[in-house]
Motif scaffolding. Structure first.
Motif, PDB file in Angstrom:
ATOM      1  N   ASN A 184       0.871  -1.180   0.000  1.00  0.00           N
ATOM      2  CA  ASN A 184       0.000   0.000   0.000  1.00  0.00           C
ATOM      3  C   ASN A 184       0.905   1.227   0.000  1.00  0.00           C
ATOM      4  O   ASN A 184       1.621   1.482   0.957  1.00  0.00           O
ATOM      5  CB  ASN A 184      -0.904   0.002   1.238  1.00  0.00           C
ATOM      6  CG  ASN A 184      -1.687  -1.279   1.378  1.00  0.00           C
ATOM      7  OD1 ASN A 184      -2.200  -1.817   0.403  1.00  0.00           O
ATOM      8  ND2 ASN A 184      -1.767  -1.793   2.604  1.00  0.00           N
ATOM      9  N   ILE A 185       0.851   1.983  -1.063  1.00  0.00           N
ATOM     10  CA  ILE A 185       1.859   3.022  -1.291  1.00  0.00           C
ATOM     11  C   ILE A 185       1.254   4.399  -1.089  1.00  0.00           C
ATOM     12  O   ILE A 185       0.130   4.664  -1.518  1.00  0.00           O
ATOM     13  CB  ILE A 185       2.424   2.893  -2.720  1.00  0.00           C
ATOM     14  CG1 ILE A 185       3.043   1.502  -2.899  1.00  0.00           C
ATOM     15  CG2 ILE A 185       3.480   3.965  -3.001  1.00  0.00           C
ATOM     16  CD1 ILE A 185       3.354   1.166  -4.334  1.00  0.00           C
ATOM     17  N   VAL A 186       2.001   5.261  -0.421  1.00  0.00           N
ATOM     18  CA  VAL A 186       1.653   6.685  -0.367  1.00  0.00           C
ATOM     19  C   VAL A 186       2.680   7.454  -1.185  1.00  0.00           C
ATOM     20  O   VAL A 186       3.817   7.010  -1.360  1.00  0.00           O
ATOM     21  CB  VAL A 186       1.593   7.222   1.076  1.00  0.00           C
ATOM     22  CG1 VAL A 186       0.447   6.583   1.837  1.00  0.00           C
ATOM     23  CG2 VAL A 186       2.912   7.015   1.800  1.00  0.00           C
ATOM     24  N   PHE A 187       2.266   8.598  -1.686  1.00  0.00           N
ATOM     25  CA  PHE A 187       3.099   9.393  -2.569  1.00  0.00           C
ATOM     26  C   PHE A 187       3.379  10.716  -1.859  1.00  0.00           C
ATOM     27  O   PHE A 187       2.555  11.617  -1.839  1.00  0.00           O
ATOM     28  CB  PHE A 187       2.391   9.574  -3.908  1.00  0.00           C
ATOM     29  CG  PHE A 187       2.142   8.262  -4.595  1.00  0.00           C
ATOM     30  CD1 PHE A 187       3.078   7.743  -5.473  1.00  0.00           C
ATOM     31  CD2 PHE A 187       1.014   7.515  -4.317  1.00  0.00           C
ATOM     32  CE1 PHE A 187       2.875   6.512  -6.076  1.00  0.00           C
ATOM     33  CE2 PHE A 187       0.801   6.286  -4.905  1.00  0.00           C
ATOM     34  CZ  PHE A 187       1.736   5.778  -5.793  1.00  0.00           C
ATOM     35  N   SER A 188       4.550  10.764  -1.259  1.00  0.00           N
ATOM     36  CA  SER A 188       4.869  11.849  -0.343  1.00  0.00           C
ATOM     37  C   SER A 188       5.169  13.143  -1.094  1.00  0.00           C
ATOM     38  O   SER A 188       5.410  13.168  -2.298  1.00  0.00           O
ATOM     39  CB  SER A 188       6.062  11.466   0.526  1.00  0.00           C
ATOM     40  OG  SER A 188       5.754  10.337   1.325  1.00  0.00           O
TER      41      SER A 188
END
Length: 913
Positions: A859-863
């Motif tokens: 599960n990826i977040v895009f900082s």
């Protein structure tokens, strides 16, 4: 064409806005994740938005300008919202919205302290999927505030995982999926999984509520939600009509309890004065947690929740379902005639079909050469872009003057924030940088959003660019609004570049769009020339220009009487002139309008800016970099010798002039021709020798010649790139740093006319209070400038091919063509999110659970930005705004994406034919 492409074909007539959007856009994830603490909701005398309406007030105070929530959906004008509330049985309040620290509370500025992900979405929002991890223990609100308050800017942030609240896997995995049976028939499935080692109970409260539109005007109509049976509600609204909300049973067959209150302020709790209702906005929460008599026993109101109590064994899963659609039963009927099927077999069929359509849509977008991991990163990045659409309502004149049914705002407001922007009246769906940390548009962020969105929904991307230039956004003087904290601040002028990119990605066909935005940007370009060149010498100022604390001094707040001549502002204007000339050339070649004079206009500007940069000494020949220069009131001058990306922005301004335009420019004989002649260039000589010059180079046979223009001469380009591609300076394993690592061991001190400041290399969070302490251009990797550098390298390569090579990395002895360098930089950026040989994703840094736990690691977040040395994500954690361009890079790296150059070549060939 996929089913989804057919749904979104033609966003609607641009001039008519939301009402003309296609029917599939009528419902979407347009609910903000934070409305509290915004400028829009600030009616304080001191402009302290964070403290005027803090998180503690959010559950109890009716918002004026919009709504927020978890996994929120609403109609396109946000009349009715649907979202999720949760209670773990231990928290002091319902979990209705994401918690985070204010700008003053966070040791690095505002900071959300929750974990959620945008896993999937379609542009039509016929399918959206969202995930959230909710602790089973009491949420550590006070611990997070206290510990972050104790830490300094030199300490790392204290995160929710650091509190230990997820230890032993005692948390709930909560997924919300929305699917549409048709444009007005919305399905909502909430699936919860007990990740913990023992059985536990979760209270799940899917909630429908009206945005409060009745408290601000005298005698405004008030809509109503009322029970239509044990588990269904009837919704009446003058715009939406009559709808029904169906709530299915729990997995054990237990029916939920419908609870009703009003979306109105609990003034008794907040201000100690009697509330207008006994069932205020926080009434459902008080009833669930404390058993208070704060829900309406007559079962009607403007806010309604279906209360489920789900006891789930360890590792077990439970699902509840709701459906919001036009009414099928007569008013007063106890249930819809097909309620069982609507929440059963038909629900399953619709959800499965929409998910299959999403798979088909993304299969079409995914390059064949992309790995499965890259495809997943791309899909989640695009999902974040689509989830980050938000209803944005802000009528500045009304905000300044106040509402008829409310107290008059403080007098200072009329001369304070945004007081000169009375024309600004936003009421639209906009792409947000981050719906929690930045739940308001930002002008240059939005341009990058549109480049990514063009792959998904070119109509919506074009709509966003046009919208920013509409008369109710653009100031009468031509300025574009920056962001709501100060619409008058100045962002880099990247809209023309973005318009060309969107035009190209869409296939280079929509001349109406290009013509329309060109007219508006012509006004903005003129504003720049008239207002941001204080000395009239074609050297531009512009302030911080979105780069926040990249310099030792605050470039938006200089000492009285001082002027900062900026390499980046001047470079941006050359970049702007190049893009505007490109648009004019496309329009001219298409035959849609006689724009040849306008091509010349922008070449003239380009030439004047090039001459100014050369003549005014912003280039430092010893360091091989461009620097800003501070002009003091006493006439003294001082260069600001910081090795930063400011020095590289002039290199972004690259253009190719065809022979027809070149001949015309020499005939006209103005600035461009004079510049050409001053460089002692003989066209015939260039034609024969292909000689590289400071201005550029002429390629091709007579009749088909092209001249490369760059603000930076080829000799300086090599010197700039030697710095840029030096691993001891800008080049990191994951992209280009904002500030050279040279300053790690060589801090820079600045002193001029009583101004003293210093700067050193800071690869992670900021240690300065500048811009609230929540932004850092002093070392981390930022996606927008990395993206523009790659784009410029590709433009240089399309001209030179293998003729021009650069040592890469600097000092390696290996020389590469510029397209190979661009490809390597793209790979470095993509590798931030891709699983490496060690099984770790650099963007997760040293957080073990994120790196290793199967429930978290994919599960990826895009900082907002990334650590300059190790690539860990930093800043805002859901910045699938401009960080979302990573999806564009994945497509370009592995597939065929039309470029602006491709479009120009096609148009040129069509003209010749």
């Amino acid at each position: 064409m996929t089913v989804e492409r057919e749904r979104i074909a033609g966003f609607g007539r641009l001039e008519d806005g939301l009402r003309q959007a296609g029917p599939w856009y009528q419902w979407g994830p347009y609910v903000s994740e934070r409305q509290w603490g915004t400028v829009r909701e600030d009616y304080s005398p001191d402009g302290e938005a964070w403290t005027y309406l803090p998180h503690d007030h959010a559950r109890s105070r009716a918002y004026r300008w919009g709504e927020d929530g978890l996994a929120g959906f609403c109609d396109i004008e946000q009349r009715l919202c649907l979202g999720l509330a949760l209670w773990n049985g231990r928290d002091p309040i319902l979990k209705e919205r994401a918690f985070g620290l204010t700008g003053a509370e966070g040791n690095h500025g505002e900071d959300v302290k929750e974990y959620w992900w945008y896993l999937d979405a379609l542009p039509s929002h016929a399918w959206n999927r969202w995930r959230y991890h909710y602790p089973q223990a009491a949420f550590p609100y006070q611990d997070l505030v206290a510990e972050n308050g104790r830490r300094t800017r030199f300490d790392p942030e204290y995160e929710l995982l650091d509190t230990g609240v997820f230890d032993q896997d005692r948390y709930w995995i909560t997924e919300v999926c929305y699917a549409k049976a048709d444009p007005g028939d919305l399905l909502m499935a909430i699936t919860v999984t007990n990740a913990g080692p023992s059985a536990d109970t979760l209270h799940v409260l899917p909630t429908a509520w009206f945005r409060n539109t009745w408290s601000w005007d005298q005698d405004a109509p008030k809509p109503v939600i009322e029970a239509a049976g044990e588990t269904s509600a009837s919704i009446e609204h003058p715009f939406l009509g009559t709808l029904e909300l169906l709530a299915g049973d729990s997995p054990d067959g237990t029916a939920p309890e419908l609870l009703f209150c009003e979306n109105e302020t609990n003034s008794s709790r907040l201000f100690g004065v009697p509330a207008d209702t006994s069932y205020p906005k926080d009434g459902i929460g008080d009833h669930v947690i404390h058993g208070a008599a704060t829900v309406n026993p007559d079962r009607h109101g403007t806010k309604c929740a279906a209360w489920y109590r789900l006891t789930v064994p360890p590792g077990g899963t439970a699902q509840v379902r709701l459906r919001l659609r036009p009414a099928t039963a007569p008013r007063g009927a106890t249930a819809a005639p097909d309620a069982a099927a609507a929440l059963g077999a038909d629900f399953d069929q619709v959800a499965a079909a929409r998910r299959a359509e999403a798979d088909e849509f993304y299969a079409e977008l995914t390059p064949q050469r992309a790995t499965a991991d890259e495809a997943a990163v791309m899909r989640q990045a695009f999902a974040g872009m689509l989830w980050s659409k938000q209803f944005y309502y802000y009528d500045v004149a009304r905000w300044l003057d106040g509402d008829p049914a409310q107290p008059v705002p403080p007098p200072g407001r009329r001369g304070g924030r945004n007081a000169r922007w009375r024309n600004m009246s936003a009421f639209d769906i906009m792409s947000m940088p981050d719906k929690w940390e930045y739940p308001w548009f930002a002008a240059w962020d939005l341009a990058f959003h549109c480049v990514a969105l063009a792959h998904l929904d070119p109509g919506f991307a074009k709509y966003q660019l046009i919208l920013l230039c509409r008369e109710w956004f653009q100031h009468p003087n031509g300025a574009l609004p920056a962001y709501e904290w100060d619409f008058g601040d100045v962002n880099p002028p990247v809209q023309a570049w973005a318009a060309l990119e969107v035009f190209a990605i869409d296939g280079g066909r929509d001349m109406d769009f290009l013509s329309r935005i060109f007219d508006k940007l012509l006004i903005n370009f003129t504003w720049w020339v008239n207002r941001e060149d204080a000395e009239g010498n074609n050297l531009f100022e512009g302030g911080f220009l979105g780069l926040d604390n990249i310099g030792p001094i605050d470039r938006s707040h200089l000492p009285p009487g001082a002027v900062l001549e900026q390499s980046d502002a001047t470079g941006w204007m050359a970049f702007y002139a190049v893009a505007m000339a490109g648009i004019a050339a496309v329009l001219n070649r298409s035959g849609r309008r006689p724009a040849s004079d306008l091509v010349m206009k922008f070449l003239e500007h380009f030439a004047a800016i090039s001459e100014a940069m050369e003549g005014q000494g912003l280039w430092d020949d010893n360091d091989g970099l461009y620097y800003d220069r501070l002009l003091a009131p006493d006439g003294s001058q001082a260069p600001v010798q910081v090795r930063s990306m400011v020095a590289m922005i002039p290199a972004l301004a690259v253009a190719v002039v065809d022979e027809v335009t070149l001949d015309r420019s020499l005939t006209v004989g103005k600035h461009f021709a004079a510049l050409f002649n001053r460089q002692s260039l003989d066209r015939q000589g260039l034609r024969d020798t292909g000689k590289l010059t400071q201005l550029g180079v002429l390629h091709g046979q007579p009749g088909h010649q092209r001249l490369l223009l760059s603000v930076v001469g080829i000799d300086r380009i090599e010197r700039l790139f030697a710095r840029l591609f030096d691993e001891a300076e800008f080049l990191s394993p994951y992209g280009l740093r904002a500030l050279s690592a040279y300053h790690r061991d060589h801090p820079y001190a600045f002193s001029a006319d009583g101004v003293q400041a210093s700067i050193d290399y800071e690869p992670a969070e900021s240690t300065t209070a500048m811009f609230g302490g929540n932004s850092n251009w002093r070392g981390p990797l930022w996606m927008p400038l990395n993206y523009l550098v790659i784009s410029s390298l590709e433009r240089y390569h399309r001209f030179f091919g293998e003729e021009l090579t650069i040592e890469y990395p600097a000092g390696s002895g290996r020389r590469l063509a510029l397209d190979a360098i661009a490809a390597d930089l793209s790979d470095r950026l993509i590798s931030l999110f891709r699983t490496g040989p060690d099984g770790r994703r650099p963007c997760f840094g040293q957080v073990g659970r994120l790196q290793n736990d199967p429930a978290w690691k994919d599960n990826i977040v895009f900082s907002e930005y990334f650590h300059g040395d190790n690539g860990a994500g930093l800043g805002a954690s859901h910045q699938t705004g401009w960080t979302g361009v990573i999806a564009d890079l994945i497509r370009r790296r592995h597939g065929e994406v039309p470029s602006v150059g491709d479009v120009l070549r096609i148009l040129a060939s069509q003209v010749q034919e």
